[in-house]
Design an enzyme around this catalytic site. Structure first.
Site, PDB file in Angstrom:
ATOM      1  N   GLU A 179      30.614  13.520 -52.026  1.00  0.00           N
ATOM      2  CA  GLU A 179      30.099  14.788 -52.546  1.00  0.00           C
ATOM      3  C   GLU A 179      31.276  15.732 -52.594  1.00  0.00           C
ATOM      4  OE1 GLU A 179      26.809  18.228 -51.504  1.00  0.00           O
ATOM      5  OE2 GLU A 179      27.839  17.200 -49.908  1.00  0.00           O
ATOM      6  N   ASP A 199      24.376   7.625 -45.498  1.00  0.00           N
ATOM      7  CA  ASP A 199      24.914   8.967 -45.663  1.00  0.00           C
ATOM      8  C   ASP A 199      25.808   9.268 -44.457  1.00  0.00           C
ATOM      9  OD1 ASP A 199      25.138  11.690 -46.470  1.00  0.00           O
ATOM     10  OD2 ASP A 199      23.137  11.565 -47.348  1.00  0.00           O
ATOM     11  N   ASP A 257       5.486   7.305 -44.859  1.00  0.00           N
ATOM     12  CA  ASP A 257       5.275   7.357 -43.409  1.00  0.00           C
ATOM     13  C   ASP A 257       4.437   6.153 -42.985  1.00  0.00           C
ATOM     14  OD1 ASP A 257       4.705   7.975 -40.796  1.00  0.00           O
ATOM     15  OD2 ASP A 257       3.259   9.554 -41.293  1.00  0.00           O
ATOM     16  N   HIS A 306      18.525  16.051 -53.311  1.00  0.00           N
ATOM     17  CA  HIS A 306      17.746  16.765 -52.308  1.00  0.00           C
ATOM     18  C   HIS A 306      18.198  18.209 -52.102  1.00  0.00           C
ATOM     19  CE1 HIS A 306      21.450  15.477 -50.591  1.00  0.00           C
ATOM     20  NE2 HIS A 306      21.243  16.226 -49.520  1.00  0.00           N
ATOM     21  N   ASN A 355       3.851   5.140 -39.768  1.00  0.00           N
ATOM     22  CA  ASN A 355       3.147   5.202 -38.481  1.00  0.00           C
ATOM     23  C   ASN A 355       2.235   6.412 -38.317  1.00  0.00           C
ATOM     24  OD1 ASN A 355       4.965   7.211 -38.090  1.00  0.00           O
ATOM     25  ND2 ASN A 355       5.890   6.399 -36.219  1.00  0.00           N
ATOM     26  N   ASP A 382       2.716   9.642 -38.272  1.00  0.00           N
ATOM     27  CA  ASP A 382       3.082  10.862 -37.534  1.00  0.00           C
ATOM     28  C   ASP A 382       3.465  12.006 -38.477  1.00  0.00           C
ATOM     29  OD1 ASP A 382       5.539  10.095 -38.465  1.00  0.00           O
ATOM     30  OD2 ASP A 382       6.567  10.112 -36.529  1.00  0.00           O
ATOM     31  N   ASP A 418       9.668   7.228 -42.491  1.00  0.00           N
ATOM     32  CA  ASP A 418      10.447   6.471 -41.504  1.00  0.00           C
ATOM     33  C   ASP A 418      11.025   5.193 -42.116  1.00  0.00           C
ATOM     34  OD1 ASP A 418       8.089   4.974 -41.662  1.00  0.00           O
ATOM     35  OD2 ASP A 418       7.207   6.116 -40.006  1.00  0.00           O
TER      36      ASP A 418
HETATM   37  C1  NOJ Z   1      25.484  18.700 -48.409  1.00  0.00           C
HETATM   38  C2  NOJ Z   1      24.132  18.087 -48.232  1.00  0.00           C
HETATM   39  O1  NOJ Z   1      23.737  17.465 -49.424  1.00  0.00           O
HETATM   40  C3  NOJ Z   1      23.206  19.201 -47.791  1.00  0.00           C
HETATM   41  O2  NOJ Z   1      21.870  18.807 -47.810  1.00  0.00           O
HETATM   42  C4  NOJ Z   1      23.665  19.643 -46.426  1.00  0.00           C
HETATM   43  O3  NOJ Z   1      22.890  20.755 -46.011  1.00  0.00           O
HETATM   44  C5  NOJ Z   1      25.137  20.039 -46.411  1.00  0.00           C
HETATM   45  N1  NOJ Z   1      25.964  19.123 -47.135  1.00  0.00           N
HETATM   46  C6  NOJ Z   1      25.661  20.111 -45.008  1.00  0.00           C
HETATM   47  O4  NOJ Z   1      25.782  18.838 -44.445  1.00  0.00           O
END
Ligand code: NOJ
Length: 534
Positions: free
Chosen positions: A239, A101, A24, A311, A26, A28, A32
């Site tokens: 994915e 992404d 981060d 993630h 800034n 907040d 970012d």
């Molecule tokens: C896959 C993503 O990796 C995930 O984080 C997201 O919640 C779902 N697709 C929906 O976009």
């Protein structure tokens, strides 16, 4: 044989940044784009030459940016278009690639397409989403409950595979295909080098076969996006939830010019019955899976992506590592995975050897999937048991701020972080790791460096030496007369007699000096180099 373009991708060491939690700049409390720019030299030092940046487009954040309200603008909290331009420039200056992404399966309900579409049944956008008078099936949202929501304005139901604020786009409508092509082109013109494509298998639905994915027009749509002159140079990773070789072939074989590679997830399942049930898996299972897929994909001229974390899951170390040997097990997994043949993807924080944090209250969690799951679990078990499951499987495990130091909030922000930092941030952080003799970070740097400097580790053929179900992993990588042998012992010390484990020692996590020592310690890694003609 892989073509030059695909061979080149084998040299990409890609680092996934979850922008909200990286750095981060800034104060907040939210990571970012300027924060990412500040840390580019850090990544360069680690040996990274490409970044996959998590969603950063304008979004109301019901699913942390996977609900896009405007594909051509930056989320307020992350900065501005000018910051994005600067990020691209700064990366290119450092000879690094940027992968964005792309979320083509759904938009945010705030996107103008949806706002227009819901107005009536006969406007230019009316078919941009899936509308029904009554739900046509019992499909469920990935985050729990029905996948159909009623919209009062239009007086119809729409499909949402994720939250109700993420309506699914109807790709059968030509305007959607054209609209998404324009989005891709917009970013290509801005200079991005590739895309990670969210749930690509869902953009064509199979209503007849009652599957919300792998529909009859899937490949036509992927081609519409990426089989064009303008996009031919891009790196694309989809994915895609399939473990079927034929299906993988159809997505990524170089002759089809669709995607460069896919995320396959089979190997992430070890150590879990389901995502939220705590259990341990074994490295032998991981080896069995990787051994098969890496070899098979090479034989079929397909690019596999190598990764342990992202993630959407708890940390792999929690399931496959050892708290008794945290450094050794983290480095063992690193060597085993990233010296194989494939495109390397790391997730932020992995280089610190992270295990899951632990919390005593659901208040410390933010993720929609975790909160919904917790509510659901509490219907059938005590809140303590439910929390146990959330602590194990929550996506927040890997979404907490990167721990740069042992200072307040792990040095991530000078403000109040959007989500509490990792409960162990005082001991598990970059500064502490670098100050230790046993630095997971330095080991990762060495692994990435080896991938860069040895042709055999980039494009060389992969030959497993250890059999299925072995209590260690061993393989060779060979290109021309250069042969590299990787040996990773698993949980227990043992003697291993591996004739190919000879030559110079390139890498070790135990300070191994004697080449011919057959005794391997728990999680010991030894990497050997030799010329086969000498
Ligand atoms: C896959 C993503 O990796 C995930 O984080 C997201 O919640 C779902 N697709 C929906 O976009």
């Amino acid at each position: 044989m892989l073509n030059e373009k695909h061979k080149n991708f084998l040299g990409w060491n890609i680092y996934q940044i979850y922008p909200r939690s990286f750095f981060d700049a800034n104060g907040d409390g939210i990571g970012d784009l300027p924060g990412v720019i500040e840390k580019l030299d850090y990544l360069k030092e680690l040996g990274i030459n490409a970044v996959w940046l998590g969603p950063c487009f304008k979004s109301p954040n019901f699913d942390n940016g996977y609900d896009v309200a405007d594909y051509r603008d930056i989320m307020d909290e992350f900065g501005t278009m000018a910051d994005m331009r600067r990020l691209i420039d700064e990366m290119h200056k450092r000879d690094m690639k940027l992968i964005l992404d792309l979320v083509p399966n759904h938009t945010s309900y705030e996107h103008t397409w949806f706002q227009e579409s819901r107005k009536s049944r006969d406007n230019p956008y009316s078919n941009y989403y899936y509308w029904f008078d009554t739900p046509p099936n019992d499909w469920e949202s990935m985050f729990g409950g029905t996948a159909y929501a009623f919209d009062e304005t239009r007086g119809q139901y729409y499909l949402h595979s994720y939250t109700p604020q993420q309506p699914d786009l109807n790709w059968n409508e030509p305007g959607v295909v054209k609209g998404m092509q324009d989005v891709v082109d917009f970013w290509v013109d801005m200079g991005v080098d590739g895309f990670r494509i969210d749930v690509i298998d869902q953009i064509s639905k199979d209503f007849e076969g009652n599957r919300n994915c792998f529909g009859p027009r899937l490949h036509e749509f992927i081609q519409a996006l990426f089989s064009r002159e303008k996009t031919a140079h891009l790196f694309t990773v989809g994915e895609c939830w399939t473990g079927e070789l034929d299906e993988i072939h159809r997505h990524i074989h170089q002759d089809r010019q669709e995607l460069s590679t896919l995320f396959q997830f089979g190997h992430l399942n070890y150590g879990r019955e389901d995502k939220f049930t705590p259990a341990k898996g074994s490295l032998t299972q991981l080896w069995n899976c990787m051994r098969y897929w890496v070899k098979t994909m090479e034989e079929q001229d397909l690019l596999i992506s190598l990764f342990t974390d992202n993630h959407d899951n708890g940390w792999m170390l929690e399931r496959l590592g050892s708290k008794e040997y945290p450094y050794e097990s983290a480095t063992c997994i690193a060597a085993m995975m990233y010296l194989m043949r494939g495109v390397c993807f790391m997730y932020q924080g992995q280089e610190l050897g992270m295990f899951n944090p632990h919390y005593d209250t659901i208040k410390e969690f933010d993720d929609i999937e975790s909160l919904n799951m917790y509510r659901q679990l509490c219907e059938t078990m005590s809140s303590v048991q439910a929390l146990d499951k959330i602590n194990f499987g929550s996506r927040d495990n890997t979404r907490r701020p990167f721990c740069w130091s042992g200072q307040e909030n792990g040095g991530f922000t000078t403000g109040k972080p959007w989500i509490p930092v990792h409960s162990d941030y005082k001991s598990c952080n970059l500064e502490a790791d670098l100050g230790s003799e046993k630095s997971v970070w330095r080991f990762y740097r060495d692994v990435l460096h080896l991938r860069k400097t040895h042709t055999a580790l980039r494009v060389g053929s992969f030959e497993p030496l250890a059999l299925r179900d072995a209590s260690y992993c061993a393989y060779t990588r060979t290109a021309g007369d250069e042969q590299i042998t990787v040996v990773c012992n698993f949980e227990k010390a043992q003697e291993l007699d591996i004739p190919d484990a000879c030559g110079e020692i390139l890498l070790s996590n135990y300070g191994r000096k004697k080449k011919n020592d057959k005794k391997y310690e728990p999680y010991e890694v030894a990497v050997f180099w030799r010329k086969t003609n000498g």
